[in-house]
Design an enzyme around this catalytic site. Sequence first.
Site, PDB file in Angstrom:
ATOM      1  CB  SER A  95      -0.650  92.832  -2.329  1.00 39.76           C
ATOM      2  OG  SER A  95      -0.415  92.056  -1.146  1.00 39.76           O
ATOM      3  CG  LEU A  96      -6.174  92.733  -1.443  1.00 37.55           C
ATOM      4  CD1 LEU A  96      -7.545  92.354  -2.177  1.00 37.55           C
ATOM      5  CD2 LEU A  96      -6.258  93.650  -0.427  1.00 37.55           C
TER       6      LEU A  96
ATOM      7  CD  GLN B 250       0.333  87.956  -3.193  1.00 38.14           C
ATOM      8  OE1 GLN B 250       0.002  87.430  -1.941  1.00 38.14           O
ATOM      9  NE2 GLN B 250      -0.366  88.415  -4.095  1.00 38.14           N
TER      10      GLN B 250
ATOM     11  CG  HIS C 195       4.016  91.584   0.059  1.00 41.89           C
ATOM     12  ND1 HIS C 195       3.580  90.369  -0.444  1.00 41.89           N
ATOM     13  CD2 HIS C 195       3.057  92.427   0.152  1.00 41.89           C
ATOM     14  CE1 HIS C 195       2.212  90.550  -0.988  1.00 41.89           C
ATOM     15  NE2 HIS C 195       2.113  91.592  -0.481  1.00 41.89           N
TER      16      HIS C 195
ATOM     17  CD  GLN D 278      -4.552  95.504   3.961  1.00 46.48           C
ATOM     18  OE1 GLN D 278      -4.117  94.346   3.513  1.00 46.48           O
ATOM     19  NE2 GLN D 278      -4.666  95.648   5.153  1.00 46.48           N
TER      20      GLN D 278
ATOM     21  NE  ARG E 128      -2.644  87.411   0.431  1.00 48.71           N
ATOM     22  CZ  ARG E 128      -2.428  88.687   0.305  1.00 48.71           C
ATOM     23  NH1 ARG E 128      -3.162  89.540   0.787  1.00 48.71           N
ATOM     24  NH2 ARG E 128      -1.207  89.049  -0.146  1.00 48.71           N
TER      25      ARG E 128
END
Length: 311
Positions: free
Chosen positions: A94-95, A252, A203, A9, A119
Amino acid sequence: MRAFIFPGQGSQSVGMGTALAVASHHAREVFQEVDDALGQKLSRLMAEGPEGDLMLTENAQPAIMANAIAVLRVLEKEGGVRLSEKADFVAGHSLGEYTALCAAGALDLATTARLLKLRGQAMQAAVPVGEGAMAALLGADRDKAQAIADAAAQGEVCAVANDNDPSQVVISGAKAAVERAVPLAKEMGAKRAVLLPVSAPFHCPLMQPAADAMQAALADVALQAPLVPLYANVTAAPVADPAVIKALLVEQVTGMVRWRESVIAMVDAGVHDFVELGGKVLGAMVKRSAPDATTASVVTMDDIEALVKLL
């Protein structure tokens, strides 16, 4: 050896994917498939905005994924480049881990889009707007960032969220704690601390409701072994077992993105070339962690054609 890597992101912008869609029907097919899977015109939002709507986590996450997979699809269909033949590993920030799994055949495109939409919604819903924050600490390594987070916490959540490279670490947590960390960071030896324009504290332990939502969603998903191993964010180690991958995707959500360690681990495993698809963010991070590595960031048709010549 080579790794294909996928951005997270922050790499979204209005107009993303538009030129590629004009140039290639293969890219248009990707965007249409994502639109159909989500039941929304995400491709129009990517092309035209408004920016505020694209920045929403539930839109930004599938949009970034779709853009990267469109680049990969064009690379494969028009450039004749097969990921399984040209990459030894995949990884995503991440994503981007979901994008990496889609690219490596572990998840189909429609499922990946729906998972990322969920998500994004779950991460946004986990913490009311205005109660969480994130800040980038520049000129601070992970140990220093951890010390700053610990000093700022004062009984609230304040954790290292992203260990991006030796000079950039992101912290996340309760808004007051992260705001305390900003002036503390300079006092404790960081060059600079900057609050990030994010809508939730990603996170960190505050994301546990989102982790629970993803655990439930992933339980019903058919996830295959990827064509090449994935370097996982939370372990900085390769994984190919579908059950383990699902567990790591859940972990995660609340866990640290160990990107710096992942890059170093891939280099130690023999990777020299890093190819970033769909963004121009990770290449610089890779170079700061592994100065001798070769990087390429591929977004446009020109980038794709240049990469095909290199490969």
